[in-house]
Motif scaffolding. Structure first.
Motif, mmCIF file in Angstrom:
data_model
loop_
_atom_site.group_PDB
_atom_site.id
_atom_site.type_symbol
_atom_site.label_atom_id
_atom_site.label_comp_id
_atom_site.label_asym_id
_atom_site.label_seq_id
_atom_site.Cartn_x
_atom_site.Cartn_y
_atom_site.Cartn_z
ATOM 1 N N PHE A 69 0.838 -1.195 0.000
ATOM 2 C CA PHE A 69 0.000 0.000 0.000
ATOM 3 C C PHE A 69 0.877 1.251 0.000
ATOM 4 C CE2 PHE A 69 -2.194 3.428 2.195
ATOM 5 C CZ PHE A 69 -3.444 3.454 1.585
ATOM 6 N N LEU A 70 1.876 1.285 0.878
ATOM 7 C CA LEU A 70 2.781 2.439 0.953
ATOM 8 C C LEU A 70 3.554 2.628 -0.350
ATOM 9 C CD1 LEU A 70 4.109 1.905 4.583
ATOM 10 C CD2 LEU A 70 2.593 3.747 3.819
ATOM 11 N N SER A 72 2.615 1.719 -3.366
ATOM 12 C CA SER A 72 1.678 2.199 -4.368
ATOM 13 C C SER A 72 1.381 3.681 -4.191
ATOM 14 C CB SER A 72 0.377 1.387 -4.276
ATOM 15 O OG SER A 72 -0.600 1.913 -5.137
ATOM 16 N N ARG A 73 1.173 4.108 -2.961
ATOM 17 C CA ARG A 73 0.868 5.517 -2.686
ATOM 18 C C ARG A 73 2.054 6.417 -3.022
ATOM 19 N NH1 ARG A 73 -1.830 8.652 -1.973
ATOM 20 N NH2 ARG A 73 -2.222 9.255 0.176
ATOM 21 N N ALA A 76 2.407 6.751 -6.813
ATOM 22 C CA ALA A 76 1.347 7.624 -7.322
ATOM 23 C C ALA A 76 1.637 9.094 -7.000
ATOM 24 C CB ALA A 76 0.000 7.196 -6.743
ATOM 25 N N LEU A 77 2.110 9.373 -5.793
ATOM 26 C CA LEU A 77 2.444 10.754 -5.420
ATOM 27 C C LEU A 77 3.594 11.304 -6.268
ATOM 28 C CD1 LEU A 77 2.196 10.566 -1.521
ATOM 29 C CD2 LEU A 77 0.762 11.962 -3.028
ATOM 30 N N GLU A 94 -2.941 -0.747 -5.395
ATOM 31 C CA GLU A 94 -3.128 -0.748 -3.947
ATOM 32 C C GLU A 94 -3.791 -2.055 -3.533
ATOM 33 O OE1 GLU A 94 -5.190 2.509 -2.190
ATOM 34 O OE2 GLU A 94 -3.921 4.018 -3.143
ATOM 35 N N VAL A 102 -5.926 0.762 6.561
ATOM 36 C CA VAL A 102 -5.665 1.916 5.689
ATOM 37 C C VAL A 102 -5.333 3.139 6.544
ATOM 38 C CG1 VAL A 102 -6.709 3.560 4.070
ATOM 39 C CG2 VAL A 102 -7.021 1.102 3.729
ATOM 40 N N GLU A 106 -1.902 5.122 6.258
ATOM 41 C CA GLU A 106 -1.909 6.544 5.888
ATOM 42 C C GLU A 106 -1.196 7.384 6.960
ATOM 43 O OE1 GLU A 106 -2.631 8.220 3.249
ATOM 44 O OE2 GLU A 106 -3.721 6.769 2.033
ATOM 45 N N LEU A 109 2.394 6.852 6.360
ATOM 46 C CA LEU A 109 2.773 7.589 5.151
ATOM 47 C C LEU A 109 2.963 9.070 5.467
ATOM 48 C CD1 LEU A 109 3.218 7.708 2.061
ATOM 49 C CD2 LEU A 109 0.738 8.027 1.839
#
Length: 200
Positions: A69-70, A72-73, A76-77, A94, A102, A106, A109
């Motif tokens: 998840f991290l 992927s984020r 994307a950022l 994700e 989540v 987050e 993150l």
């Protein structure tokens, strides 16, 4: 490489400053169940990087899905910011996480994004529009009409600004390389005899 942290799962970034061929810094974002073997593999297969930044959860019940998840984020950022050259060939999907997972990821993150700029990694910083009342500067000339403002991170040129396509003799080679990269990223678009910025 003897640090015990490398025996843990985590999310990491491989970093290189701008070079002769690249006007932008370069970054690769990944995750691993165990960091050491993955980093050993990158030493053999990815020659561009000179620095590593890795994050592992201490006293958190993070598993592979959290780190995916991290990853992927972060990808994307970085793709949204378009300020660094991203070495990842695609954006990892994700994973499905529960709502509490989540929220934990987050929060983690947000902590990472606070630390990255302190370490000189600004790949995830999306340029911010200057607040009203702030001193803005203008540049007007042949096929050029631009606005911007001096920011702590550097000079911010505003979305919609125009710059001429033709180069003068004083235009540095590194700026020409940066222009090529910004065109490839879609940050610059051709509009008549000018380039137009599609984002700040």
């Amino acid at each position: 490489q003897t640090r015990t942290e490398f025996t843990q799962p985590g999310v990491y970034t491989l970093i290189a400053p701008p070079g002769e061929e690249d006007a932008k810094p370069r970054i690769y974002i990944g995750e691993a169940d165990v960091l050491r073997p993955r980093l050993d593999q990158h030493v053999k297969t990815k020659e561009f990087w000179t620095r590593l930044v890795a994050f592992m959860g201490k006293d958190l019940n993070f598993n592979k899905a959290h780190y995916k998840f991290l990853e992927s984020r972060l990808v994307a950022l970085a793709r949204k910011a378009k300020t660094w050259k991203i070495e990842n060939s695609n954006v990892p999907a994700e994973p499905n996480l529960s709502e509490p997972d989540v929220a934990d990821a987050e929060w983690f993150l947000d902590e990472m994004l606070t630390i990255y700029p302190v370490l000189g990694v600004t790949a995830f910083d999306i340029p911010k529009t200057v607040e009203p009342g702030r001193l803005t500067l203008r540049l007007e000339g042949e096929a050029t009409r631009a606005k911007g403002a001096d920011e702590p991170e550097g000079f911010l040129v505003f979305e919609g600004s125009l710059g001429r396509v033709s180069e003068t003799e004083s235009f540095r080679e590194t700026m020409s390389a940066l222009r090529t990269e910004l065109l490839a990223d879609g940050v610059l678009a051709i509009e008549g005899q000018s380039y137009r910025l599609t984002q700040d």
